[in-house]
Write a protein that holds these residues in place. Structure first.
Motif: not given
Ligand SMILES: *[C@@H]1O[C@H](CO)[C@@H](O)[C@H](O)[C@H]1NC(C)=O
Ligand SMILES: *[C@@H]1O[C@H](CO)[C@@H](O)[C@H](O)[C@H]1NC(C)=O
Length: 338
Positions: A170-175, A180-183, A310-315, A324-328
């Motif tokens: 997944s691309d952290d900078s581009d959710p 993203n979410g597709n292994p 829609g989930i990214g690593r940092f947001g 909350s804007g949380r990421g994993w």
């Protein structure tokens, strides 16, 4: 620990009792059995269909086992359509005393019922973050695909489950990125999984946190460590080839995959020395079924796929989740250091 052993012993004894009416009424170890078997109606074949008994047992599963029993006796009634079997047996003191000290059905299964305040169940969004973290932390999963053709040694329509290397790229900078979410998978033409896929099979990928049991704490007081209390998720979807339009994309995917699987260097797609031809593939996840652990402590069910993607690593992307804007990276799986 000691009690759980006795519980297994009890289950085994119960199994014996239900399977072998002939031994009932006779002394068996220190236990005493009493069986009353109502007359079988009709053909007298009430127990001939094992699936029927199984379904009946499953339907009866929410019957409070042992309710109304004395402190040394458990009564289990199995009501089929044509027969009634009641088995009464005395059980060793430690198990029976733990049962008598509590009254609700669930307390038979857990030493003490979970306290909602002490064990708050995570929200669905938090559970989805946990599921995305589980994917990010997993390098191997079990894929299931279905044999498509009659030429498959009589296996057409049968699923086959095989472990595969996976990598979350997944691309952290581009959710919104495709990965993203597709292994990512390394598809080999020789592989049964990818042969089934090529013939039109969809795919499920099961990943879990069960290897981490030793790092975890018991999920209930006085309950042993239990894999069943730890997360797992099944990702359902289809496999598509990853189009690598630039050398940079190729390098990125290789770097990501080799970070989890350095040994795969030997059979990277395009490697002339590889023993097998292969290609980069992506599991496009269309549905995800989450089992966070025991259902009174964790969520169990279908994940909201808008949130999954829609989930990214940092947001997370705008409008995703609980605001909350949380990421994993903001959640931890059982036993992980905070
Ligand atoms: C099964 O695969 C097809 C095509 O590959 C895809 O369109 C469909 O969404 C998949 N079904 C599921 C449940 O993922
Ligand atoms: C799925 O999640 C999105 C984003 O958090 C939300 O807007 C939507 O209502 C959710 N869908 C369902 C069916 O709950």
């Amino acid at each position: 620990m000691a009690r759980s052993k006795e519980r297994y012993a009890f289950i085994t004894l119960l199994g014996l009792a239900l399977c072998s009416p002939a031994v009932l009424g006779k002394p068996f170890l220190p236990q005493e059995y009493v069986l009353q078997q109502a007359a079988l109606s009709g053909s007298g074949h009430g127990h001939d269909d094992p699936l029927k008994s199984f379904i009946s047992d499953v339907v009866q599963d929410d019957t409070p086992i042992g309710s109304g029993s004395s402190d040394t006796t458990i009564v289990v009634a199995v009501d089929g359509t044509t027969s009634t079997t009641t088995t009464t047996l005395s059980v060793p003191a430690p198990l029976s005393s733990s049962i008598s000290s509590s009254s609700s059905p669930s307390s038979l299964r857990y030493a003490s019922p979970p306290d909602e305040e002490e064990f708050p169940r995570p929200s669905w969004f938090t559970s989805t973050l946990l599921a995305r973290r589980l994917l990010a932390k997993s390098s191997i999963g079990i894929t299931s695909t279905v044999y498509q053709s009659a030429a498959s040694a009589g296996l057409q329509g049968i699923p086959i489950s095989l472990p595969e290397y996976i990598a979350d790229c997944s691309d952290d900078s581009d959710p919104d990125a495709e990965n993203n979410g597709n292994p990512i998978l390394l598809g080999l033409y020789v592989s049964t999984t990818f042969r089934n896929v090529a013939q039109g099979s969809n795919i499920s990928l099961s990943i879990d946190w069960w290897d981490h049991l030793k790092d975890t704490e018991p999920v209930y007081p006085d309950f042993p460590l239990s894999e069943a209390g730890l997360p797992r998720v099944s990702l359902i979807g289809y496999v598509e080839r990853v189009d690598l339009s630039s050398e940079e994309q190729k390098e990125d995917i290789e770097e990501c995959f080799l970070a989890s699987h350095p040994d795969a260097e030997v059979w990277l797609p395009g490697n002339k020395d590889s023993p097998h031809g292969g290609f980069w593939a992506r599991l496009v996840v269309t549905q995800a079924y989450w089992i966070g652990g025991f259902g009174d402590l964790q969520q169990i069910g279908w994940i909201n796929m808008t949130e999954w993607r829609g989930i990214g690593r940092f947001g997370s992307a705008d409008g995703i989740g609980d605001g909350s804007g949380r990421g994993w990276e903001d959640v931890r799986l059982p036993g992980e250091a905070v």
